[in-house]
Design a protein around this motif. Structure first.
Motif, PDB file in Angstrom:
ATOM      1  N   ALA A   1       1.069  -1.240  -0.003  1.00 24.94           N
ATOM      2  CA  ALA A   1       0.108  -0.156  -0.016  1.00 24.94           C
ATOM      3  C   ALA A   1       1.012   1.374  -0.020  1.00 24.94           C
ATOM      4  O   ALA A   1       1.846   1.223   0.632  1.00 24.94           O
ATOM      5  CB  ALA A   1      -0.873   0.056   1.226  1.00 24.94           C
ATOM      6  N   CYS A   2       0.596   2.190  -0.876  1.00 25.55           N
ATOM      7  CA  CYS A   2       1.359   3.305  -0.918  1.00 25.55           C
ATOM      8  C   CYS A   2       0.672   4.382   0.365  1.00 25.55           C
ATOM      9  O   CYS A   2      -0.057   4.055   0.679  1.00 25.55           O
ATOM     10  CB  CYS A   2       1.168   4.074  -2.251  1.00 25.55           C
ATOM     11  SG  CYS A   2      -0.277   4.872  -2.318  1.00 25.55           S
ATOM     12  N   PRO A   3       1.509   5.364   0.676  1.00 24.21           N
ATOM     13  CA  PRO A   3       1.017   6.122   1.655  1.00 24.21           C
ATOM     14  C   PRO A   3      -0.319   6.958   1.374  1.00 24.21           C
ATOM     15  O   PRO A   3      -1.080   7.015   2.251  1.00 24.21           O
ATOM     16  CB  PRO A   3       1.963   7.385   1.638  1.00 24.21           C
ATOM     17  CG  PRO A   3       3.425   6.673   1.019  1.00 24.21           C
ATOM     18  CD  PRO A   3       2.691   5.794  -0.025  1.00 24.21           C
TER      19      PRO A   3
ATOM     20  N   TYR B   1      -0.890  10.713   3.695  1.00 18.38           N
ATOM     21  CA  TYR B   1       0.199  11.518   3.557  1.00 18.38           C
ATOM     22  C   TYR B   1       0.515  12.230   2.267  1.00 18.38           C
ATOM     23  O   TYR B   1       0.990  13.400   2.474  1.00 18.38           O
ATOM     24  CB  TYR B   1       1.649  10.517   4.024  1.00 18.38           C
ATOM     25  CG  TYR B   1       1.559  10.118   5.374  1.00 18.38           C
ATOM     26  CD1 TYR B   1       2.214  10.762   6.384  1.00 18.38           C
ATOM     27  CD2 TYR B   1       1.045   8.762   5.435  1.00 18.38           C
ATOM     28  CE1 TYR B   1       2.021  10.319   7.677  1.00 18.38           C
ATOM     29  CE2 TYR B   1       0.736   8.161   6.847  1.00 18.38           C
ATOM     30  CZ  TYR B   1       1.260   8.937   7.850  1.00 18.38           C
ATOM     31  OH  TYR B   1       1.101   8.363   9.198  1.00 18.38           O
ATOM     32  N   CYS B   2       0.114  11.621   1.243  1.00 21.03           N
ATOM     33  CA  CYS B   2       0.758  12.106   0.004  1.00 21.03           C
ATOM     34  C   CYS B   2      -0.233  13.247  -0.783  1.00 21.03           C
ATOM     35  O   CYS B   2      -1.231  13.060  -0.545  1.00 21.03           O
ATOM     36  CB  CYS B   2       0.747  10.885  -1.192  1.00 21.03           C
ATOM     37  SG  CYS B   2       1.187  11.447  -2.708  1.00 21.03           S
ATOM     38  N   ALA B   3       0.670  14.245  -1.065  1.00 21.24           N
ATOM     39  CA  ALA B   3      -0.095  15.385  -1.445  1.00 21.24           C
ATOM     40  C   ALA B   3      -0.795  15.175  -3.137  1.00 21.24           C
ATOM     41  O   ALA B   3      -1.620  16.056  -3.265  1.00 21.24           O
ATOM     42  CB  ALA B   3       0.919  16.531  -1.743  1.00 21.24           C
ATOM     43  N   LEU B   4      -0.341  14.207  -3.543  1.00 16.95           N
ATOM     44  CA  LEU B   4      -0.870  13.724  -5.020  1.00 16.95           C
ATOM     45  C   LEU B   4      -2.059  12.793  -5.014  1.00 16.95           C
ATOM     46  O   LEU B   4      -2.522  12.756  -5.597  1.00 16.95           O
ATOM     47  CB  LEU B   4       0.138  13.153  -5.845  1.00 16.95           C
ATOM     48  CG  LEU B   4       1.392  13.926  -6.048  1.00 16.95           C
ATOM     49  CD1 LEU B   4       2.377  13.213  -6.891  1.00 16.95           C
ATOM     50  CD2 LEU B   4       1.146  15.393  -6.741  1.00 16.95           C
ATOM     51  N   ALA B   5      -2.406  12.095  -3.731  1.00 15.44           N
ATOM     52  CA  ALA B   5      -3.345  11.268  -3.345  1.00 15.44           C
ATOM     53  C   ALA B   5      -4.422  11.777  -3.932  1.00 15.44           C
ATOM     54  O   ALA B   5      -4.886  12.798  -3.689  1.00 15.44           O
ATOM     55  CB  ALA B   5      -3.369  10.765  -2.033  1.00 15.44           C
ATOM     56  N   THR B   6      -5.605  10.738  -4.240  1.00 13.38           N
ATOM     57  CA  THR B   6      -6.819  11.053  -4.464  1.00 13.38           C
ATOM     58  C   THR B   6      -7.927  10.370  -3.692  1.00 13.38           C
ATOM     59  O   THR B   6      -8.978  10.441  -3.463  1.00 13.38           O
ATOM     60  CB  THR B   6      -7.368  10.903  -5.836  1.00 13.38           C
ATOM     61  OG1 THR B   6      -6.710   9.607  -6.301  1.00 13.38           O
ATOM     62  CG2 THR B   6      -6.806  11.914  -7.009  1.00 13.38           C
TER      63      THR B   6
ATOM     64  N   SER C   1      -3.028   1.420  -4.427  1.00 13.51           N
ATOM     65  CA  SER C   1      -2.493   2.872  -4.809  1.00 13.51           C
ATOM     66  C   SER C   1      -3.484   3.840  -4.260  1.00 13.51           C
ATOM     67  O   SER C   1      -4.618   3.746  -4.621  1.00 13.51           O
ATOM     68  CB  SER C   1      -1.926   2.990  -6.149  1.00 13.51           C
ATOM     69  OG  SER C   1      -1.308   2.024  -6.384  1.00 13.51           O
ATOM     70  N   GLY C   2      -3.043   4.845  -3.785  1.00 13.31           N
ATOM     71  CA  GLY C   2      -3.890   6.053  -3.481  1.00 13.31           C
ATOM     72  C   GLY C   2      -4.177   7.069  -4.659  1.00 13.31           C
ATOM     73  O   GLY C   2      -4.765   8.166  -4.429  1.00 13.31           O
ATOM     74  N   CYS C   3      -3.701   6.748  -5.909  1.00 16.42           N
ATOM     75  CA  CYS C   3      -4.223   7.532  -6.969  1.00 16.42           C
ATOM     76  C   CYS C   3      -3.453   6.805  -8.470  1.00 16.42           C
ATOM     77  O   CYS C   3      -2.849   5.785  -8.149  1.00 16.42           O
ATOM     78  CB  CYS C   3      -3.536   8.936  -7.103  1.00 16.42           C
ATOM     79  SG  CYS C   3      -1.906   9.372  -7.411  1.00 16.42           S
ATOM     80  N   ILE C   4      -3.841   7.659  -9.260  1.00 18.84           N
ATOM     81  CA  ILE C   4      -3.643   6.928 -10.762  1.00 18.84           C
ATOM     82  C   ILE C   4      -1.884   6.691 -10.800  1.00 18.84           C
ATOM     83  O   ILE C   4      -1.446   5.822 -11.773  1.00 18.84           O
ATOM     84  CB  ILE C   4      -3.866   7.955 -11.807  1.00 18.84           C
ATOM     85  CG1 ILE C   4      -4.187   7.419 -12.910  1.00 18.84           C
ATOM     86  CG2 ILE C   4      -3.348   9.448 -11.643  1.00 18.84           C
ATOM     87  CD1 ILE C   4      -4.598   8.214 -13.996  1.00 18.84           C
ATOM     88  N   ASN C   5      -1.153   7.312 -10.010  1.00 16.14           N
ATOM     89  CA  ASN C   5       0.465   7.298 -10.122  1.00 16.14           C
ATOM     90  C   ASN C   5       0.559   5.733  -9.915  1.00 16.14           C
ATOM     91  O   ASN C   5       1.978   5.550 -10.344  1.00 16.14           O
ATOM     92  CB  ASN C   5       1.172   8.159  -9.368  1.00 16.14           C
ATOM     93  CG  ASN C   5       0.983   9.638  -9.841  1.00 16.14           C
ATOM     94  OD1 ASN C   5       0.683   9.678 -11.116  1.00 16.14           O
ATOM     95  ND2 ASN C   5       1.013  10.754  -9.002  1.00 16.14           N
ATOM     96  N   ALA C   6       0.060   5.025  -9.233  1.00  9.51           N
ATOM     97  CA  ALA C   6       0.320   3.624  -8.939  1.00  9.51           C
ATOM     98  C   ALA C   6       1.714   3.303  -8.263  1.00  9.51           C
ATOM     99  O   ALA C   6       2.351   2.137  -8.536  1.00  9.51           O
ATOM    100  CB  ALA C   6       0.340   2.854 -10.637  1.00  9.51           C
ATOM    101  N   CYS C   7       2.009   4.058  -7.401  1.00 11.17           N
ATOM    102  CA  CYS C   7       3.246   3.592  -6.562  1.00 11.17           C
ATOM    103  C   CYS C   7       2.959   2.303  -5.937  1.00 11.17           C
ATOM    104  O   CYS C   7       4.113   1.768  -5.346  1.00 11.17           O
ATOM    105  CB  CYS C   7       3.496   4.749  -5.604  1.00 11.17           C
ATOM    106  SG  CYS C   7       3.603   6.393  -6.239  1.00 11.17           S
ATOM    107  N   GLY C   8       1.632   2.006  -5.661  1.00 11.54           N
ATOM    108  CA  GLY C   8       1.500   0.616  -4.998  1.00 11.54           C
ATOM    109  C   GLY C   8       1.366  -0.517  -5.860  1.00 11.54           C
ATOM    110  O   GLY C   8       0.936  -1.606  -5.598  1.00 11.54           O
TER     111      GLY C   8
HETATM  112  S1  SF4 Z   1       0.283   6.219  -6.018  1.00 10.00           S
HETATM  113 FE1  SF4 Z   1      -0.627   8.459  -5.814  1.00 10.00          FE
HETATM  114  S2  SF4 Z   1      -1.123   8.476  -3.592  1.00 10.00           S
HETATM  115 FE2  SF4 Z   1       0.155   6.851  -3.682  1.00 10.00          FE
HETATM  116  S3  SF4 Z   1       2.328   7.521  -3.366  1.00 10.00           S
HETATM  117 FE3  SF4 Z   1       1.945   7.489  -5.487  1.00 10.00          FE
HETATM  118  S4  SF4 Z   1       1.329   9.499  -5.750  1.00 10.00           S
HETATM  119 FE4  SF4 Z   1       0.945   9.202  -3.801  1.00 10.00          FE
END
Ligand code: SF4
Lengths: 556, 100
Positions: free
Chosen positions: A412-414, A418-423, A454-461
């Protein structure tokens, strides 16, 4: 392990001194926000939702006990007593204060660590198989090559302002544990017919907004050609990558727009030119680096105590069954320490846990530690006779969760905690799923399953390559969670398919439960994994479970 | 649906600590959303934002966030802004730590 040369040390300290002055000038007002903005990013510092975040590189996931203790010290002194390990084998501190950051960077430099190139449009931390140098299936330890790439890419003048960030992953095993197919460059070691080692070179993989699996641009690159080839590749990307649109700037789009044939041709052309210029210096450097990665002197001792514990103690047995992986030495095992205790934040370790793990690595693990992209910590070399004592010590610190590779071993990404980019948030979804399946007590019955959030489209998770993937979105001002199925991050990589409409925050855990119960009904035998069942049956029965049963429930 | 009336607060992060702050009507930075100035005029909002951005050695990342009048004062509208008034949901860190 590689140790810094005087050159490395001087370079890192010079960068710390530079940044210390920049922070000072920002604080006294002589640098504006706009002037200052690129500078923290060159040093891994971001402004997040509630605070700053410092991202520290752990090169190819390898960290020494001494470094781990220093990370614990940093967590206690300047943060809130814990650190978060990420899918890029980095550690993030979530609460540093700006005036303290130079001191933190200096403390990192003291143990040969830094935060350089952990953000910005440059070559990021080169990631590697977390079982490198230990895995039974490995051809060769990939880390000397990863270190070579690290030295070459660090502060490389040509590649500091690439069209976009650039991620390289490397594995020395045919079984890909480093998700090489989802990186800008993936390097997968293999042997040719003559028995020589080389790399299959994949380009243009990446998750995020436009998920793509990398394509092979070179079937077999002799190991000696690695650096000139990668430099050629970066150089072509640097010239052709789009700078006009940040969503089209990754090399996957260059590959898509230029075509694989043409891109390969351009790379080969540049490679021929560059290869001559390297003149063997890279190979001399590589030889020195190799010496630093010599395997430990393995111990000869009886493994009887392991066998005895294994048959006598069911708790130990459950842990051994899930958290151990085959080592190339038959008397050794690779231990994965789960940072996924049910209900706890995936990838977080307290300073106390970090110190304990450092001690245990020294006592039982030839002083070697790794961070996995799956957000766990690895002791790559543990003699089997040490396992019972190790397990007992881990249990004392809440670190003996027997769930590696199971549904609660969630990436799980933050997310929006935490993350400013999250949705949307991802951590509470992960903790609730883990707790739910613990309550149901079926996760061992479910068997191997990779769930990634992931908490947004960036898919860090890495949700696209999860067997079950959950991206969190913002739908009209409400958190909404989609589901993807059938993703795979290994050598048979596939991007997961969307099931359909997403689920509200309160609906997503029950939705996952319906999916899993459907799988348990559908599988041919307990040996048929979730992924195999999905591949056999396709989306339909799972969609039914997700949507029809839900409607039936509502209608009832 | 009737269009929502214009209502914003100026928010940013404290330059040194990173903590979320809000601009008050009397030109202070507060850590509490309900003490922020609720701005209901668009032109005034732009002026207040420029005023905030100019305070470059105090705050960072100023922007206008949707808000509405609540019992104690302005309240956030979007969940992201609601999280920013509290802190993360996995630990009692951030602002919520001060309330316990
Ligand atoms: S996937 Fe989105 S919310 Fe999760 S860490 Fe990456 S940028 Fe942030």
């Amino acid at each position: 392990m590689y140790n810094y040369s005087d050159f490395d040390d001087a370079f890192v300290r010079a960068r710390v001194a530079q940044f210390a002055q920049q922070v000072e000038r920002r604080l006294d007002g002589s640098l504006t926000e706009d002037e200052f903005r690129p500078l923290p990013l060159m040093n891994g510092l971001y402004l997040q939702l509630h605070a700053y975040m410092l991202r520290v590189a752990i090169p190819y996931g390898t960290v020494s006990p001494r470094q781990m203790r220093q990370l614990a010290m940093i967590a206690d002194t300047w943060d809130k007593g814990y650190g978060h390990f990420t899918t890029r084998q980095n550690i993030q501190f979530n609460w540093p204060k700006l005036p303290d950051v130079p001191a933190i960077l200096a403390a990192l430099a003291d143990v040969e660590m830094h935060a350089i190139q952990t953000s910005g449009n440059c070559v990021r931390n080169v990631t590697a198989d977390h079982f490198a140098g230990a895995a039974a299936d490995e051809i060769e330890d990939p880390r000397p090559y990863a270190e070579l790439l690290r030295q070459w890419s660090t502060d490389h003048p040509e590649f500091q302002f690439l069209p976009r960030k650039f991620k390289i992953a490397i594995t020395g095993s045919p079984n890909d544990r480093a998700v090489t197919r989802a990186h800008d460059i993936g390097l997968r070691m293999l042997r040719n017919a003559a028995g020589e080692t080389g790399f299959e070179v994949l380009v243009g993989g990446g998750l995020g907004r436009t998920p793509m699996i990398g394509q092979v641009v070179r079937d077999f690159l002799p190991v000696a050609d690695l650096l000139p080839y990668v430099e050629a590749l970066l150089s072509v990307y640097n010239s052709f990558g789009r700078r006009d649109n940040k969503y089209k700037a990754r090399i996957k789009i260059t590959l898509h727009e230029t075509g694989k044939e043409e891109l390969s041709r351009l790379i080969e052309e540049k490679f021929t030119e560059l290869r001559r210029q390297f003149g063997g210096n890279d190979q001399r450097l590589l030889a020195d680096i190799r010496a630093a990665f010599a395997p430990p002197v393995f111990r000869t001792a009886s493994t009887d105590s392991f066998d005895a514990f294994y048959s006598a103690d069911p708790v130990f047995r459950a842990w051994a069954d899930t958290n151990l992986a085959p080592h190339r030495h038959p008397d050794y095992a690779i231990v994965t320490i789960s940072l996924k205790a049910h209900g706890k934040t995936p990838g977080d370790a307290t300073s106390h846990q970090m110190r304990l793990i450092a001690d245990l690595a020294e006592r039982h693990g030839h002083s070697d530690l790794r961070i996995s992209h799956e957000q766990n910590i690895i002791l790559p070399h543990v003699h089997k006779s040490d396992l019972p004592a190790l397990h007992a010590a881990l249990s004392q610190a809440g670190l003996a969760t027997a769930n590696v590779g199971l549904i609660s071993d969630i990436i799980a990404c933050p997310g929006m905690d935490y993350c400013a980019l999250a949705t949307a948030r991802s951590i509470p979804i992960a903790t609730q799923i883990a707790q739910r399946f613990k309550t149901l007590d079926i996760e061992h019955d479910i068997g191997p399953l990779k769930l990634k959030i992931s908490g947004c489209i960036n898919a860090c998770g890495h949700h696209h390559v999860g067997h079950i993937g959950i991206p969190g979105l913002d739908r009209a001002g409400v958190e909404n969670y989609q589901i993807t199925l059938g993703g795979d991050g290994t050598q048979t990589a596939v991007i997961g398919e969307k099931t359909g409409p997403g689920f509200a925050y309160s609906e997503i855990v029950p939705a996952v439960e319906r999916l899993i119960l459907a799988y348990l009904n559908l599988r041919l035998s307990p040996e048929e994994t979730f992924l195999t069942t999905f591949r056999r049956l396709g989306m339909l029965p799972f969609k039914d479970a997700l949507y029809i049963e839900k409607d039936a429930h509502h209608a009832a | 649906m009737t269009p929502r009336a214009f209502a914003k607060v100026v928010t940013a992060n404290d330059l040194r600590i990173g903590d979320v702050v809000y601009l008050t009507a009397d030109d202070r930075w507060t850590r509490h959303h309900h003490l922020a100035e609720l701005i209901e005029d668009e032109a005034h909002a732009q002026m207040r934002l420029l005023h905030a951005i100019a305070q470059k050695s105090v705050i960072v990342g100023a922007y206008l966030a949707d808000a509405r009048q609540g019992g104690r004062g302005p309240e956030p509208v979007h969940f992201r802004e609601a999280f920013r008034t509290r802190g993360p949901s996995n630990y009692a860190h951030g602002k919520q730590a001060d309330h316990v």
